[in-house]
Design a protein around this motif. Structure first.
Motif, PDB file in Angstrom:
ATOM      1  N   LEU A   4     -14.892   5.130  39.870  1.00 37.87           N
ATOM      2  CA  LEU A   4     -13.870   4.334  40.288  1.00 37.87           C
ATOM      3  C   LEU A   4     -12.767   4.596  39.608  1.00 37.87           C
ATOM      4  O   LEU A   4     -12.636   5.111  38.679  1.00 37.87           O
ATOM      5  CB  LEU A   4     -14.458   2.997  39.976  1.00 37.87           C
ATOM      6  CG  LEU A   4     -15.721   2.332  40.424  1.00 37.87           C
ATOM      7  CD1 LEU A   4     -16.264   1.129  39.502  1.00 37.87           C
ATOM      8  CD2 LEU A   4     -15.668   2.005  42.037  1.00 37.87           C
ATOM      9  N   VAL A   5     -11.557   4.069  40.268  1.00 36.50           N
ATOM     10  CA  VAL A   5     -10.087   4.041  39.599  1.00 36.50           C
ATOM     11  C   VAL A   5      -9.991   2.523  39.455  1.00 36.50           C
ATOM     12  O   VAL A   5      -9.956   1.869  40.225  1.00 36.50           O
ATOM     13  CB  VAL A   5      -9.224   4.730  40.539  1.00 36.50           C
ATOM     14  CG1 VAL A   5      -7.791   4.498  39.999  1.00 36.50           C
ATOM     15  CG2 VAL A   5      -9.461   6.105  40.911  1.00 36.50           C
TER      16      VAL A   5
ATOM     17  N   THR B 208      -9.912   6.304  35.170  1.00 34.36           N
ATOM     18  CA  THR B 208     -10.932   6.571  35.910  1.00 34.36           C
ATOM     19  C   THR B 208     -12.227   6.253  35.284  1.00 34.36           C
ATOM     20  O   THR B 208     -12.430   6.454  34.195  1.00 34.36           O
ATOM     21  CB  THR B 208     -10.894   7.948  36.176  1.00 34.36           C
ATOM     22  OG1 THR B 208     -10.993   8.876  35.017  1.00 34.36           O
ATOM     23  CG2 THR B 208      -9.571   8.424  36.943  1.00 34.36           C
ATOM     24  N   LEU B 209     -13.243   5.953  36.067  1.00 37.38           N
ATOM     25  CA  LEU B 209     -14.572   5.543  35.487  1.00 37.38           C
ATOM     26  C   LEU B 209     -15.682   6.418  36.381  1.00 37.38           C
ATOM     27  O   LEU B 209     -15.790   5.825  37.460  1.00 37.38           O
ATOM     28  CB  LEU B 209     -14.894   4.035  35.279  1.00 37.38           C
ATOM     29  CG  LEU B 209     -16.046   3.813  34.746  1.00 37.38           C
ATOM     30  CD1 LEU B 209     -16.372   4.287  33.081  1.00 37.38           C
ATOM     31  CD2 LEU B 209     -16.323   2.342  34.944  1.00 37.38           C
TER      32      LEU B 209
ATOM     33  N   THR C 158      -2.919  -8.498  38.189  1.00 37.37           N
ATOM     34  CA  THR C 158      -4.131  -8.283  39.061  1.00 37.37           C
ATOM     35  C   THR C 158      -4.862  -6.784  38.361  1.00 37.37           C
ATOM     36  O   THR C 158      -4.150  -5.888  38.170  1.00 37.37           O
ATOM     37  CB  THR C 158      -3.671  -8.249  40.603  1.00 37.37           C
ATOM     38  OG1 THR C 158      -2.739  -9.162  40.743  1.00 37.37           O
ATOM     39  CG2 THR C 158      -4.604  -7.668  41.570  1.00 37.37           C
ATOM     40  N   VAL C 159      -6.092  -7.164  38.404  1.00 35.48           N
ATOM     41  CA  VAL C 159      -7.102  -6.027  38.271  1.00 35.48           C
ATOM     42  C   VAL C 159      -7.827  -5.347  39.547  1.00 35.48           C
ATOM     43  O   VAL C 159      -7.901  -6.373  40.516  1.00 35.48           O
ATOM     44  CB  VAL C 159      -7.967  -5.975  37.250  1.00 35.48           C
ATOM     45  CG1 VAL C 159      -7.420  -6.520  35.874  1.00 35.48           C
ATOM     46  CG2 VAL C 159      -9.113  -7.302  37.606  1.00 35.48           C
ATOM     47  N   THR C 160      -7.859  -4.162  39.446  1.00 32.97           N
ATOM     48  CA  THR C 160      -8.528  -3.494  40.684  1.00 32.97           C
ATOM     49  C   THR C 160      -9.593  -2.625  40.426  1.00 32.97           C
ATOM     50  O   THR C 160      -9.354  -1.940  39.310  1.00 32.97           O
ATOM     51  CB  THR C 160      -7.377  -3.004  41.666  1.00 32.97           C
ATOM     52  OG1 THR C 160      -6.659  -1.696  40.864  1.00 32.97           O
ATOM     53  CG2 THR C 160      -6.507  -3.778  42.340  1.00 32.97           C
ATOM     54  N   ALA C 161     -10.602  -2.298  41.178  1.00 34.94           N
ATOM     55  CA  ALA C 161     -11.579  -1.397  41.033  1.00 34.94           C
ATOM     56  C   ALA C 161     -11.550  -0.727  42.450  1.00 34.94           C
ATOM     57  O   ALA C 161     -11.862  -1.458  43.408  1.00 34.94           O
ATOM     58  CB  ALA C 161     -12.739  -2.019  40.724  1.00 34.94           C
TER      59      ALA C 161
ATOM     60  N   ASN D 103     -14.123  -2.137  46.953  1.00 34.41           N
ATOM     61  CA  ASN D 103     -12.715  -2.210  46.871  1.00 34.41           C
ATOM     62  C   ASN D 103     -12.542  -3.800  46.306  1.00 34.41           C
ATOM     63  O   ASN D 103     -12.973  -4.645  47.068  1.00 34.41           O
ATOM     64  CB  ASN D 103     -12.056  -2.177  48.247  1.00 34.41           C
ATOM     65  CG  ASN D 103     -10.245  -2.285  48.038  1.00 34.41           C
ATOM     66  OD1 ASN D 103     -10.061  -2.560  47.153  1.00 34.41           O
ATOM     67  ND2 ASN D 103      -9.725  -1.925  49.136  1.00 34.41           N
ATOM     68  N   TYR D 104     -12.044  -3.850  44.939  1.00 36.92           N
ATOM     69  CA  TYR D 104     -12.365  -5.093  44.353  1.00 36.92           C
ATOM     70  C   TYR D 104     -10.860  -5.567  43.745  1.00 36.92           C
ATOM     71  O   TYR D 104     -10.191  -4.561  43.199  1.00 36.92           O
ATOM     72  CB  TYR D 104     -13.277  -5.116  43.221  1.00 36.92           C
ATOM     73  CG  TYR D 104     -13.289  -6.455  42.335  1.00 36.92           C
ATOM     74  CD1 TYR D 104     -14.021  -7.424  42.854  1.00 36.92           C
ATOM     75  CD2 TYR D 104     -12.816  -6.146  41.232  1.00 36.92           C
ATOM     76  CE1 TYR D 104     -14.177  -8.677  41.976  1.00 36.92           C
ATOM     77  CE2 TYR D 104     -12.821  -7.532  40.281  1.00 36.92           C
ATOM     78  CZ  TYR D 104     -13.333  -8.793  40.985  1.00 36.92           C
ATOM     79  OH  TYR D 104     -13.350  -9.819  40.169  1.00 36.92           O
ATOM     80  N   THR D 105     -10.319  -6.625  43.825  1.00 33.83           N
ATOM     81  CA  THR D 105      -9.270  -7.260  43.382  1.00 33.83           C
ATOM     82  C   THR D 105      -9.503  -8.527  42.664  1.00 33.83           C
ATOM     83  O   THR D 105     -10.230  -9.323  43.209  1.00 33.83           O
ATOM     84  CB  THR D 105      -8.190  -7.309  44.498  1.00 33.83           C
ATOM     85  OG1 THR D 105      -8.012  -5.942  45.218  1.00 33.83           O
ATOM     86  CG2 THR D 105      -6.871  -7.565  43.854  1.00 33.83           C
ATOM     87  N   TYR D 106      -9.003  -8.851  41.676  1.00 32.59           N
ATOM     88  CA  TYR D 106      -8.962 -10.128  41.041  1.00 32.59           C
ATOM     89  C   TYR D 106      -7.716 -10.367  40.234  1.00 32.59           C
ATOM     90  O   TYR D 106      -6.886  -9.709  39.837  1.00 32.59           O
ATOM     91  CB  TYR D 106     -10.180 -10.081  40.004  1.00 32.59           C
ATOM     92  CG  TYR D 106     -10.274 -11.449  39.325  1.00 32.59           C
ATOM     93  CD1 TYR D 106     -11.370 -12.297  39.741  1.00 32.59           C
ATOM     94  CD2 TYR D 106      -9.571 -12.052  38.108  1.00 32.59           C
ATOM     95  CE1 TYR D 106     -11.656 -13.691  39.105  1.00 32.59           C
ATOM     96  CE2 TYR D 106      -9.879 -13.239  37.560  1.00 32.59           C
ATOM     97  CZ  TYR D 106     -10.855 -14.003  38.347  1.00 32.59           C
ATOM     98  OH  TYR D 106     -11.112 -15.155  37.585  1.00 32.59           O
TER      99      TYR D 106
END
Length: 147
Positions: free
Chosen positions: A45-46, A65-66, A113-116, A126-129
């Protein structure tokens, strides 16, 4: 157009035997993975933190990056713990991004906002919070977005 196998004078039985030998012989490219390699789909993930309500138009503050498979790694400061959280929660990341229940923050609107974005266990993620303000972001319960 003539095939390469016929041009070399190989019949179908010889071609099949050659293909099987290449796949079964130890040390060949088709050999089964050993050691730390995995038969499971990769997970990489980024992760990003953006100032603003929209990750697409906001200012990216940080990104890492993970990689979790075959082994934890990447530029995340704690990849082992972050991968463990992901394994425990799967693709349900709201539990990792939500502020702690006992967090005391003002009610100002200064969104972060955080994203994955990437692949988790072979599936697109594709994640957004969006947090109301930096205080909510600093009080998250997990280490996934702690970078």
């Amino acid at each position: 157009m003539r095939s390469i196998a016929r041009g070399l004078g190989l019949g179908s039985a010889a071609m099949a035997l050659t293909a099987l030998t290449a796949l079964a012989w130890p040390g060949t490219a088709g050999a089964a993975p050993t050691g730390t390699e995995s038969l499971y789909a990769p997970s990489a993930l980024v992760l990003g933190v953006t100032a603003g309500q929209d990750a697409g138009s906001g200012t990216v503050l940080r990104a890492v990056t993970l990689a979790c498979s075959p082994t934890p790694g990447g530029t995340h400061p704690n990849p082992v713990a972050a991968c463990a959280e992901l394994r425990a929660n799967g693709s349900r990341l709201d539990a990792l991004a939500a502020p702690a229940a006992d967090a005391v923050c003002t009610r100002e609107w200064n969104p972060m906002t955080v994203t994955a974005d990437g692949v988790w266990q072979g599936r697109r993620l594709n994640y957004t919070y969006t947090f109301a303000n930096p205080c909510g972001f600093r009080n998250t319960t997990g280490v996934l977005f702690d970078f």
